[in-house]
Design an enzyme around this catalytic site. Structure first.
Site, PDB file in Angstrom:
ATOM      1  N   SER A  65      63.245  50.465 154.525  1.00 61.87           N
ATOM      2  CA  SER A  65      63.805  48.874 155.003  1.00 61.87           C
ATOM      3  C   SER A  65      62.919  48.000 154.067  1.00 61.87           C
ATOM      4  CB  SER A  65      63.367  48.660 156.482  1.00 61.87           C
ATOM      5  OG  SER A  65      63.613  47.304 156.799  1.00 61.87           O
ATOM      6  N   ILE A 116      55.653  39.618 151.621  1.00 63.71           N
ATOM      7  CA  ILE A 116      56.745  38.755 151.609  1.00 63.71           C
ATOM      8  C   ILE A 116      57.033  37.795 152.996  1.00 63.71           C
ATOM      9  CG2 ILE A 116      59.225  39.231 151.267  1.00 63.71           C
ATOM     10  CD1 ILE A 116      57.815  40.306 148.941  1.00 63.71           C
ATOM     11  N   CYS A 131      54.234  44.420 164.305  1.00 66.45           N
ATOM     12  CA  CYS A 131      54.098  42.892 164.599  1.00 66.45           C
ATOM     13  C   CYS A 131      53.467  42.772 166.066  1.00 66.45           C
ATOM     14  CB  CYS A 131      55.694  42.577 164.960  1.00 66.45           C
ATOM     15  SG  CYS A 131      55.627  40.851 165.476  1.00 66.45           S
ATOM     16  N   GLY A 185      57.096  57.532 151.643  1.00 73.02           N
ATOM     17  CA  GLY A 185      55.486  56.716 151.099  1.00 73.02           C
ATOM     18  C   GLY A 185      55.596  57.352 149.643  1.00 73.02           C
TER      19      GLY A 185
HETATM   20  C1  DHB Z   1      57.007  42.944 154.698  1.00 75.00           C
HETATM   21  C2  DHB Z   1      56.156  43.692 153.921  1.00 75.00           C
HETATM   22  C3  DHB Z   1      56.010  45.040 153.962  1.00 75.00           C
HETATM   23  O1  DHB Z   1      55.319  45.670 153.060  1.00 75.00           O
HETATM   24  C4  DHB Z   1      56.279  45.838 155.184  1.00 75.00           C
HETATM   25  O2  DHB Z   1      55.932  47.153 155.394  1.00 75.00           O
HETATM   26  C5  DHB Z   1      57.016  45.068 156.060  1.00 75.00           C
HETATM   27  C6  DHB Z   1      57.235  43.668 155.845  1.00 75.00           C
HETATM   28  C7  DHB Z   1      57.014  41.580 154.515  1.00 75.00           C
HETATM   29  O3  DHB Z   1      56.002  41.019 154.087  1.00 75.00           O
HETATM   30  O4  DHB Z   1      58.162  41.049 154.546  1.00 75.00           O
END
Ligand code: DHB
Length: 307
Positions: free
Chosen positions: A17, A71, A130, A243
């Site tokens: 994702s 991000i 989260c 991974g």
């Molecule tokens: C984000 C970055 C990641 O490495 C991840 O596993 C999930 C989200 C992000 O910052 O959008």
């Protein structure tokens, strides 16, 4: 064909994702992308209820063997995703798996219920990395939190639910077992490992705008292998292993460790067709018998290369 939770896949390679923007790739490569799509299913970037801007820059830091990113999950939010992106994603020649994240089981439930009604969606992946705003605990870092989340959302859809496990907890295998016991159809792992880099020009300050970020790429491959093997020893449901996969050999290692299918993530930033390359090479290895499947190199060469 491979059966993954009742979904037919042409080969065992999907994307991680957030590591492949299929709509941007469609604009860049045109219909050629659809004729030779690199993955057997497309996993979307995380969708949240409300739009998110994401984190301030800088968002990336290159590591000796991977990438550190923060991000911040920018996305247009559920309403615009349903109206604008979903119809376009339905044109992809592969099943669509939508990744969702909420700040509470109730929020995740609203996302799951919304996608449950949409025929374009083959399965849902729950991003549990989260914190639950009510308990302060990372939903995927605690088996009780994961169980409570599934108890809230499981009955909202008959579509397969995949729980994306975080490696940033005491025992991903215990969380996986809780997910399975409370109705998850599959687990995917590993998500990124929490890390940070210091700002070279501002002593004592982190480089990333988000402070800390997620480590991915070859740096986490050994962690993924160990965790996939441990999770496999605790659950019977399918595992999406990922991974640091850069080659069919890396994919084949994860499959041997207990994964049913594999994800390609960070490698797609270097080579957007990495998924196709890994899938083709895996198929070639499969025709060469079990000994060849263990590696496209002789064991001595593998040891020398140490990759
Ligand atoms: C984000 C970055 C990641 O490495 C991840 O596993 C999930 C989200 C992000 O910052 O959008």
């Amino acid at each position: 064909m491979i059966d993954f939770c009742g979904i037919e896949l042409a080969h065992p390679v999907v994307n991680g994702s957030g590591t492949f923007d299929a709509l941007a790739a469609r604009r860049a490569f045109g219909d050629a992308l659809l004729e030779d799509f690199p993955f057997a299913a497309f996993v979307s970037k995380t969708v949240t209820l409300e739009p998110r801007q994401g984190n301030p820059p800088p968002r990336l830091w290159e590591l000796p063997a991977g990438l550190l990113n923060s991000i911040g999950l920018p996305n247009k939010g559920l309403r615009r995703y349903l109206a604008e992106d979903l119809p376009e994603l339905a044109d992809l020649p592969v099943p669509l798996i939508v990744n969702v994240m909420g700040a509470s089981p109730d929020e995740v439930g609203r996302l799951v219920a919304a996608f449950a009604e949409r025929d374009e969606v083959a399965a849902l992946e729950l991003n549990v990395s989260c914190p639950n705003v009510k308990t302060g605990l990372l939903m995927g870092a605690d088996p009780g939190e994961t169980a409570a989340l599934l108890d809230e959302v499981r009955h909202l859809t008959s579509k397969p639910l995949i729980v994306k496990l975080t490696p940033n907890c005491a025992s991903p295998a215990v969380v996986a077992a809780a997910a399975e016991a409370h109705g998850a159809d599959a687990v995917s792992l590993i998500n990124t490992l929490r890390g940070m880099a210091m700002d070279p020009r501002r002593p004592g300050r982190p480089w990333l705008g988000g402070g800390t970020g997620g480590v991915s790429g070859p740096a986490v491959r050994a962690v993924a292998l160990a965790q996939v093997r441990e999770v496999r020893s605790r659950v019977a449901i399918p595992i999406v292993g990922m991974g640091g996969v850069q080659s069919a050999r890396h994919a084949s290692d994860l499959l041997e460790a207990g994964a049913d299918i594999v994800g390609v993530g960070t490698e797609s930033f270097r080579d957007p067709m990495a998924g196709r390359r890994v899938a083709d090479e895996l198929a070639r290895l499969a025709t060469r018998g079990p000994a060849a499947r263990r590696g496209d190199l002789e064991p001595s060469a593998r040891i020398a290369q140490n990759g």
